[in-house]
Design a protein around this motif. Sequence first.
Motif, mmCIF file in Angstrom:
data_model
loop_
_atom_site.group_PDB
_atom_site.id
_atom_site.type_symbol
_atom_site.label_atom_id
_atom_site.label_comp_id
_atom_site.label_asym_id
_atom_site.label_seq_id
_atom_site.Cartn_x
_atom_site.Cartn_y
_atom_site.Cartn_z
ATOM 1 N N PRO A 139 57.727 37.562 72.555
ATOM 2 C CA PRO A 139 57.612 38.009 71.166
ATOM 3 C C PRO A 139 57.887 36.885 70.165
ATOM 4 C CG PRO A 139 58.988 39.513 72.448
ATOM 5 C CD PRO A 139 58.806 38.284 73.276
ATOM 6 N N PRO A 140 57.323 36.958 68.980
ATOM 7 C CA PRO A 140 57.474 35.868 68.005
ATOM 8 C C PRO A 140 58.884 35.779 67.459
ATOM 9 C CG PRO A 140 56.337 37.733 67.027
ATOM 10 C CD PRO A 140 56.464 38.040 68.494
ATOM 11 N N MET A 145 57.254 34.847 62.535
ATOM 12 C CA MET A 145 56.994 36.039 61.731
ATOM 13 C C MET A 145 56.896 35.689 60.248
ATOM 14 S SD MET A 145 59.521 38.748 63.688
ATOM 15 C CE MET A 145 59.262 40.045 62.471
ATOM 16 N N ALA A 146 57.740 34.754 59.810
ATOM 17 C CA ALA A 146 57.697 34.340 58.404
ATOM 18 C C ALA A 146 56.395 33.620 58.081
ATOM 19 C CB ALA A 146 58.892 33.439 58.092
ATOM 20 N N VAL A 147 55.934 32.789 59.013
ATOM 21 C CA VAL A 147 54.673 32.072 58.783
ATOM 22 C C VAL A 147 53.511 33.057 58.695
ATOM 23 C CG1 VAL A 147 53.039 30.434 59.783
ATOM 24 C CG2 VAL A 147 55.483 29.942 59.852
ATOM 25 N N VAL A 148 53.464 34.006 59.627
ATOM 26 C CA VAL A 148 52.405 35.024 59.575
ATOM 27 C C VAL A 148 52.508 35.821 58.283
ATOM 28 C CG1 VAL A 148 51.485 37.105 60.670
ATOM 29 C CG2 VAL A 148 52.198 35.176 62.081
ATOM 30 N N GLY A 149 53.734 36.123 57.860
ATOM 31 C CA GLY A 149 53.923 36.838 56.601
ATOM 32 C C GLY A 149 53.351 36.079 55.418
ATOM 33 N N MET A 150 53.532 34.757 55.410
ATOM 34 C CA MET A 150 52.960 33.946 54.334
ATOM 35 C C MET A 150 51.432 33.937 54.398
ATOM 36 S SD MET A 150 55.201 32.875 52.262
ATOM 37 C CE MET A 150 54.139 31.681 51.423
ATOM 38 N N LEU A 179 50.683 41.126 64.388
ATOM 39 C CA LEU A 179 52.085 40.764 64.593
ATOM 40 C C LEU A 179 52.802 41.824 65.419
ATOM 41 C CD1 LEU A 179 54.089 38.539 63.765
ATOM 42 C CD2 LEU A 179 54.670 39.927 61.768
ATOM 43 N N PHE A 180 52.548 43.087 65.126
ATOM 44 C CA PHE A 180 53.156 44.186 65.873
ATOM 45 C C PHE A 180 52.771 44.137 67.349
ATOM 46 C CE2 PHE A 180 52.368 48.491 67.575
ATOM 47 C CZ PHE A 180 53.670 48.954 67.640
ATOM 48 N N LEU A 181 51.489 43.883 67.626
ATOM 49 C CA LEU A 181 51.015 43.841 69.008
ATOM 50 C C LEU A 181 51.523 42.624 69.764
ATOM 51 C CD1 LEU A 181 47.349 44.992 68.369
ATOM 52 C CD2 LEU A 181 49.150 46.309 69.493
ATOM 53 N N ALA A 182 52.059 41.651 69.023
ATOM 54 C CA ALA A 182 52.633 40.469 69.678
ATOM 55 C C ALA A 182 53.983 40.774 70.318
ATOM 56 C CB ALA A 182 52.774 39.329 68.667
ATOM 57 N N GLY A 183 54.491 41.991 70.114
ATOM 58 C CA GLY A 183 55.713 42.397 70.796
ATOM 59 C C GLY A 183 56.973 42.295 69.966
ATOM 60 N N ALA A 311 41.574 42.137 69.006
ATOM 61 C CA ALA A 311 40.901 43.404 69.313
ATOM 62 C C ALA A 311 41.792 44.592 68.969
ATOM 63 C CB ALA A 311 40.509 43.442 70.789
ATOM 64 N N GLY A 312 43.079 44.499 69.304
ATOM 65 C CA GLY A 312 43.992 45.588 68.981
ATOM 66 C C GLY A 312 44.151 45.785 67.488
#
Length: 371
Positions: A139-140, A145-150, A179-183, A311-312
């Motif tokens: 999981p991240p 997570m902060a980078v994806v959030g940006m 992000l959720f599917l990343a665990g 895909a998810g």
Amino acid sequence: MIQALQARARRFLRRILTRPRIDLPLAAGLFLLAATGLVTLYSAGGGDLGLVGGQAARFVLGGALLLLISRIPPNVLRSWTPWLYAGSTALLVLVAILGEGRGAYRWLDLGFMRFQPSELLKLTMPMMAAWYLHPRQLPPSWKDMAVVGMLIAIPAGLIAEQPDLGTALLVTGAGAFALFLAGVAWWRIGLLAGVAAAMVPIGWHFMHQYQRDRVLTLLNPEADPLGNGWHIIQSQIAVGSGGIFGKGWMHGTQSRLEFLPEHTTDFIFAVFSEEFGLVGVICLLALYAFIIGRCLWIAMEARDTYSRLLAGAIGMSFFVYVFVNGGMIAGMLPVVGVPLPFISYGGTSAVSLLSGFGVLMSIHANRKMHD
């Protein structure tokens, strides 16, 4: 040098054009849904063939893009992702400068057509989130997570500024699903949800007045039955009057007597409910459920992290479109201008959705080629 580049381009095109890429169950579901949309639109539009023809043209264009994208290998799509994300975000900046529209600046006029760049982010946003998370340990971490959030906040903020809060939330959701599917651990999700809830009063302060009115109207539409509450009340009347079996195709009264606003776009689900009743709604939702389930099955069978997350995220985003529009016409959610996929008329929504399904078919075909 030029000859070598030409040879590489020919090999690339030959590889794309000769690979079978269609997932027949998913294609059949999409075709049936599009046909249902055209039939419903014909009735909602009062038999306007021009309206139906315009929507059919969008389906043809989207289908062509689906076939093209489905033939591009997922690893090539992954390598293109940062450029696609950057380009679509740059178009949002261009909208802020040169955009046009009625009350909201969401469109670019290309001369021969009007184009809504925010639709691109519904696909490039989950692609970018999946691209960033692909090479990293899952999981991240909080940093990832902060980078994806940006990455999510930049285009979502530009879209909200147009203003188009509904699309901004859909783009945010598309990236958040990856992000959720990343665990991400549930306790982290709960913590982030708590922070988001605590920021609601701040967000309320920055909302436009018409957006606040939509939320307040949801709580008590009867307080302004001839104004802000008109949409929800008339939609509920249309849904309820359909009963079990509906009034029959072309026999709905709420749209034909002009009681139901936006009956070919945001509230077309109410037209469908009135004409086909509870039985028709159940059949339509079952079709949506089949398509969403097929998307999630493709995600489960994907061979790499990028493909699985993308895909998810596409499948879950498709579910949100249906859920939000259904909740909107039933008076359970605010009116946020989210169309019902493949049923509502207009915009570039059908084209962007079919492009996303092209990515899914590429992912599925890549799995089959390696089995």
